[in-house]
Write a protein that holds these residues in place. Structure first.
Motif, mmCIF file in Angstrom:
data_model
loop_
_atom_site.group_PDB
_atom_site.id
_atom_site.type_symbol
_atom_site.label_atom_id
_atom_site.label_comp_id
_atom_site.label_asym_id
_atom_site.label_seq_id
_atom_site.Cartn_x
_atom_site.Cartn_y
_atom_site.Cartn_z
ATOM 1 N N VAL A 215 1.077 13.727 -20.644
ATOM 2 C CA VAL A 215 0.023 12.805 -21.821
ATOM 3 C C VAL A 215 1.333 12.069 -22.943
ATOM 4 C CG1 VAL A 215 -0.042 15.334 -23.804
ATOM 5 C CG2 VAL A 215 -2.084 13.170 -23.176
ATOM 6 N N SER A 216 0.233 10.953 -23.416
ATOM 7 C CA SER A 216 1.572 10.602 -24.370
ATOM 8 C C SER A 216 -0.356 10.037 -25.038
ATOM 9 C CB SER A 216 2.111 9.427 -23.863
ATOM 10 O OG SER A 216 1.304 8.435 -22.790
ATOM 11 N N ALA A 217 -0.044 9.774 -26.549
ATOM 12 C CA ALA A 217 -0.993 9.838 -27.562
ATOM 13 C C ALA A 217 -0.819 9.647 -28.589
ATOM 14 C CB ALA A 217 -1.774 10.493 -27.534
ATOM 15 N N THR A 218 -1.279 7.711 -29.251
ATOM 16 C CA THR A 218 -0.731 8.110 -30.922
ATOM 17 C C THR A 218 -1.948 8.067 -31.057
ATOM 18 O OG1 THR A 218 0.173 5.552 -30.485
ATOM 19 C CG2 THR A 218 -0.434 5.486 -32.481
ATOM 20 N N GLU A 219 -2.293 8.908 -32.863
ATOM 21 C CA GLU A 219 -3.096 9.164 -33.579
ATOM 22 C C GLU A 219 -3.042 9.222 -34.670
ATOM 23 O OE1 GLU A 219 -2.166 13.671 -32.932
ATOM 24 O OE2 GLU A 219 -2.888 13.865 -30.474
ATOM 25 N N ASP A 220 -4.124 8.845 -35.480
ATOM 26 C CA ASP A 220 -4.303 8.368 -36.345
ATOM 27 C C ASP A 220 -5.494 9.747 -37.606
ATOM 28 O OD1 ASP A 220 -4.569 7.065 -38.583
ATOM 29 O OD2 ASP A 220 -5.493 5.055 -38.268
ATOM 30 N N ASN A 221 -4.582 10.059 -38.556
ATOM 31 C CA ASN A 221 -5.175 11.627 -39.209
ATOM 32 C C ASN A 221 -6.264 12.026 -37.797
ATOM 33 O OD1 ASN A 221 -3.879 10.828 -41.689
ATOM 34 N ND2 ASN A 221 -5.341 9.233 -41.658
ATOM 35 N N PHE A 222 -5.237 12.924 -37.309
ATOM 36 C CA PHE A 222 -6.265 13.914 -36.196
ATOM 37 C C PHE A 222 -6.322 15.234 -36.348
ATOM 38 C CE2 PHE A 222 -5.680 16.645 -33.030
ATOM 39 C CZ PHE A 222 -6.201 15.875 -31.785
ATOM 40 N N GLY A 223 -7.484 15.175 -36.247
ATOM 41 C CA GLY A 223 -8.022 16.909 -36.476
ATOM 42 C C GLY A 223 -8.949 17.158 -35.752
ATOM 43 N N ALA A 224 -8.702 18.564 -34.754
ATOM 44 C CA ALA A 224 -9.591 19.015 -33.670
ATOM 45 C C ALA A 224 -9.555 20.132 -33.569
ATOM 46 C CB ALA A 224 -8.842 18.768 -31.921
ATOM 47 N N PHE A 225 -10.433 20.773 -32.969
ATOM 48 C CA PHE A 225 -10.487 22.446 -32.641
ATOM 49 C C PHE A 225 -10.225 22.307 -31.437
ATOM 50 C CE2 PHE A 225 -13.881 23.442 -35.623
ATOM 51 C CZ PHE A 225 -13.803 24.375 -35.393
ATOM 52 N N VAL A 226 -8.779 23.175 -31.010
ATOM 53 C CA VAL A 226 -8.185 22.728 -29.590
ATOM 54 C C VAL A 226 -8.450 24.723 -28.745
ATOM 55 C CG1 VAL A 226 -5.984 22.448 -27.939
ATOM 56 C CG2 VAL A 226 -6.467 21.549 -30.266
ATOM 57 N N LEU A 227 -9.439 24.606 -27.295
ATOM 58 C CA LEU A 227 -9.831 25.486 -26.838
ATOM 59 C C LEU A 227 -9.005 25.857 -25.605
ATOM 60 C CD1 LEU A 227 -11.878 28.034 -26.313
ATOM 61 C CD2 LEU A 227 -13.179 26.161 -24.971
ATOM 62 N N ARG A 228 -8.008 26.908 -25.605
ATOM 63 C CA ARG A 228 -6.817 26.883 -24.439
ATOM 64 C C ARG A 228 -7.821 27.983 -23.590
ATOM 65 N NH1 ARG A 228 -0.926 26.968 -23.336
ATOM 66 N NH2 ARG A 228 -1.257 27.702 -21.136
ATOM 67 N N LEU A 229 -7.830 27.281 -22.059
ATOM 68 C CA LEU A 229 -8.343 27.970 -20.910
ATOM 69 C C LEU A 229 -7.568 28.004 -19.948
ATOM 70 C CD1 LEU A 229 -11.347 24.916 -20.957
ATOM 71 C CD2 LEU A 229 -12.042 27.481 -21.550
ATOM 72 N N SER A 230 -8.318 28.635 -18.847
ATOM 73 C CA SER A 230 -7.877 29.114 -17.756
ATOM 74 C C SER A 230 -7.845 29.137 -16.128
ATOM 75 C CB SER A 230 -7.137 30.637 -17.751
ATOM 76 O OG SER A 230 -6.541 30.800 -15.816
ATOM 77 N N LYS A 231 -7.526 27.416 -15.816
ATOM 78 C CA LYS A 231 -8.510 27.664 -14.026
ATOM 79 C C LYS A 231 -8.679 28.170 -13.451
ATOM 80 C CE LYS A 231 -5.741 23.102 -13.928
ATOM 81 N NZ LYS A 231 -4.792 22.485 -13.681
ATOM 82 N N ASP A 232 -7.233 29.897 -12.879
ATOM 83 C CA ASP A 232 -8.329 30.637 -12.381
ATOM 84 C C ASP A 232 -9.299 31.606 -12.945
ATOM 85 O OD1 ASP A 232 -6.375 29.812 -11.002
ATOM 86 O OD2 ASP A 232 -4.569 31.442 -11.057
ATOM 87 N N LYS A 233 -9.661 31.452 -14.827
ATOM 88 C CA LYS A 233 -10.452 32.370 -14.973
ATOM 89 C C LYS A 233 -11.853 31.616 -15.207
ATOM 90 C CE LYS A 233 -11.187 35.230 -19.170
ATOM 91 N NZ LYS A 233 -11.798 36.214 -18.067
ATOM 92 N N LEU A 234 -11.921 30.503 -14.651
ATOM 93 C CA LEU A 234 -13.235 29.728 -14.464
ATOM 94 C C LEU A 234 -13.846 29.633 -13.331
ATOM 95 C CD1 LEU A 234 -12.422 26.481 -16.901
ATOM 96 C CD2 LEU A 234 -14.553 27.408 -17.293
ATOM 97 N N LYS A 235 -13.009 29.311 -12.545
ATOM 98 C CA LYS A 235 -12.880 29.381 -11.188
ATOM 99 C C LYS A 235 -13.503 30.780 -10.934
ATOM 100 C CE LYS A 235 -9.176 26.483 -8.800
ATOM 101 N NZ LYS A 235 -8.093 26.246 -8.444
ATOM 102 N N ASN A 236 -12.948 32.446 -11.190
ATOM 103 C CA ASN A 236 -13.649 33.373 -11.089
ATOM 104 C C ASN A 236 -15.184 33.604 -11.195
ATOM 105 O OD1 ASN A 236 -11.208 34.276 -9.916
ATOM 106 N ND2 ASN A 236 -9.534 34.455 -11.594
ATOM 107 N N HIS A 237 -15.123 32.410 -13.076
ATOM 108 C CA HIS A 237 -16.222 32.897 -13.277
ATOM 109 C C HIS A 237 -17.174 32.718 -13.134
ATOM 110 C CE1 HIS A 237 -18.601 33.776 -17.170
ATOM 111 N NE2 HIS A 237 -19.400 32.666 -17.019
ATOM 112 N N ALA A 238 -16.970 30.914 -12.457
ATOM 113 C CA ALA A 238 -17.936 30.802 -11.409
ATOM 114 C C ALA A 238 -18.795 30.951 -9.944
ATOM 115 C CB ALA A 238 -17.057 28.941 -11.342
ATOM 116 N N ARG A 239 -16.953 32.040 -9.592
ATOM 117 C CA ARG A 239 -18.014 32.672 -8.547
ATOM 118 C C ARG A 239 -18.722 33.881 -8.731
ATOM 119 N NH1 ARG A 239 -11.115 31.989 -7.763
ATOM 120 N NH2 ARG A 239 -11.353 30.244 -6.545
ATOM 121 N N SER A 240 -18.819 34.415 -9.417
ATOM 122 C CA SER A 240 -19.393 34.889 -10.292
ATOM 123 C C SER A 240 -21.184 34.565 -10.479
ATOM 124 C CB SER A 240 -18.768 36.260 -12.037
ATOM 125 O OG SER A 240 -19.101 35.569 -12.561
#
Length: 326
Positions: free
Chosen positions: A111-136
Motif C-alpha cells: 500500500v502507498s498513501a498520502t495522508e493529511d492530519n490522519f487519525g483512525a481506529f485500526v482493527l487487526r483481523l485474521s482471515k483464517d479466524k474470519l473464515k472459521n467464524h463464518a463456517r461456525s
C-alpha cells in the motif's frame, strides 16, 4: 477527542521511534514527512483483550507519505478514520478517505498513501479466524469462493454506520468499565460481535452467504461495486470502460460477471436502470416537461428506440403510462 486515552503507549515526534512502534503493533510502515519545516506529532493507543487488537493512531502532520510492502498473507487491517484525509493506492485501486470513512488493507498486498492530519481506529483481523467464524455460523459451503474484502467502504452504507458505532462502543467499553475487568466471556462476546458484523456488514465475498443467500448465488463484491456505481451515476454519461474501472477488472471479466449475476451485460443493466428512472418520473409528475426531455435527461437520445425499449420492458408505451396515471 482523545480515543483510548487510558491506553496510550506512544506520544512522540521522533520518526524512527514511530516506525518501530507501528511495526511492533501492526505492520512495518515507512513514513516520510513532506514540505519545508514539516513537523510530526504522533499518538498511538492500543488495547488487546482476548483476540481483539484495537489501536487508535493520530499522525499529526500536514503531508505524510506512507508506504508498506506485502507482509502477512493472513492479516487484514481495517482503518476507521476519525480525522484527516488522504489518498491511497492498494490492490490496484486508488482510494480516497476522510473522517467517517474506512478502508480495508490486505497485508498480503503493498500500500502507498498520502495522508493529511490522519487519525483512525485500526482493527487487526485474521482471515483464517474470519473464515472459521463464518463456517461456525453458516456452514462449510461459505468457503466456496474464498474470503476477500473490497478495500473501499462506502461511508453512506448502513452497514458501515452500524459497524462504526460498534467499534466506538467496544473502544469506550475497553477504555472504561472493562479496563480492569478481565472477563473472558464478555471479551469473547465482543469479539463475536465484531467478527459477525465485519463479515455481514462490510463488502466481502462472504457477505451474501452471511445474510442468508445461497453461497452458489453470491454476487462477487466487485460486481456489486459496479452495480452500485451504475445506480449512483445512471444520469451521467458512463460507458463500459468506466464500469470496468470501478470494478477493478477487465472488459471480459465485468461482462461475464454481470451475465452470471443478473443475466445481462453491464450496459443492458444500465439501460434498464435508466428506463425505470424515466418510468418513475412519468408515474409521478412531468411538471410541464415533455417525455422526450425526461428521456434525454436519462441518456436516451433516439426517441423511437427509447419507445421500443420502454415497451419491451414495461409492456406499454411511455404515453400510455402517462394516460393510465392521469
Amino acid at each position: 477527542m482523545t480515543y483510548l486515552q487510558n491506553h496510550t503507549i506512544l506520544s512522540s515526534n521522533d520518526l524512527d521511534e514511530v516506525r518501530e512502534s507501528i511495526r511492533d503493533l501492526a505492520s512495518r510502515h515507512d513514513f516520510d514527512i513532506k514540505g519545508p519545516n514539516a513537523e510530526l506529532n504522533v499518538r498511538v493507543a492500543a488495547v488487546e483483550s482476548g483476540d481483539i487488537s484495537l489501536m487508535h493512531v493520530t499522525l499529526d502532520a500536514t503531508k505524510l507519505s506512507v508506504t508498506s510492502s506485502e507482509q502477512d498473507p493472513d492479516g487484514l487491517l481495517l482503518y476507521m478514520l476519525t480525522s484527516g484525509s488522504g489518498v491511497a493506492h492498494h490492490c490496484g485501486k486508488d482510494l480516497t478517505f476522510s473522517a467517517g470513512r474506512g478502508f480495508m488493507r490486505d497485508l498480503a498486498a503493498p500500500v502507498s498513501a498520502t495522508e493529511d492530519n490522519f487519525g483512525a481506529f485500526v482493527l487487526r483481523l485474521s482471515k483464517d479466524k474470519l473464515k472459521n467464524h463464518a463456517r461456525s455460523l453458516v456452514g462449510d459451503d461459505v468457503d466456496l469462493m474464498g474470503l476477500s474484502f473490497d478495500p473501499a467502504i462506502d461511508s453512506c452504507a448502513l452497514g458501515w454506520t452500524i459497524f462504526r458505532n460498534t467499534v466506538h462502543y467496544v473502544a469506550e467499553a475497553l477504555d472504561g468499565p472493562l479496563r480492569e475487568m478481565h472477563n473472558p466471556i464478555v471479551t469473547a462476546q465482543m469479539e463475536d460481535i465484531l467478527l459477525t458484523q465485519c463479515l455481514s456488514l462490510l463488502p466481502n465475498s462472504y457477505q451474501d452467504s452471511m445474510n442468508g443467500r445461497d453461497a452458489t448465488t453470491v454476487v462477487p463484491f466487485y460486481i456489486k461495486r459496479a452495480r452500485d456505481y451504475i445506480h449512483a451515476h445512471a444520469d451521467k454519461k458512463i460507458g463500459l470502460a468506466d464500469i470496468a474501472a470501478v470494478a477493478g477488472c477487465g472488459y471480459r471479466g465485468i461482462q461475464r460477471g454481470f451475465v452470471d449475476a443478473y443475466g445481462k451485460t453491464p450496459m443492458a443493466y444500465l439501460r434498464i436502470v435508466r428506463l425505470k428512472r424515466v418510468r418513475a418520473i412519468l408515474l409521478a409528475e412531468l411538471d410541464g416537461h415533455a417525455i422526450s426531455d425526461v428521456a434525454k435527461q436519462w441518456g436516451f437520445t433516439h426517441m423511437s428506440r427509447f419507445a421500443q425499449d420502454y415497451h419491451r420492458e414495461f409492456g406499454e408505451l411511455p404515453s400510455e403510462t402517462i394516460r393510465k396515471n392521469a
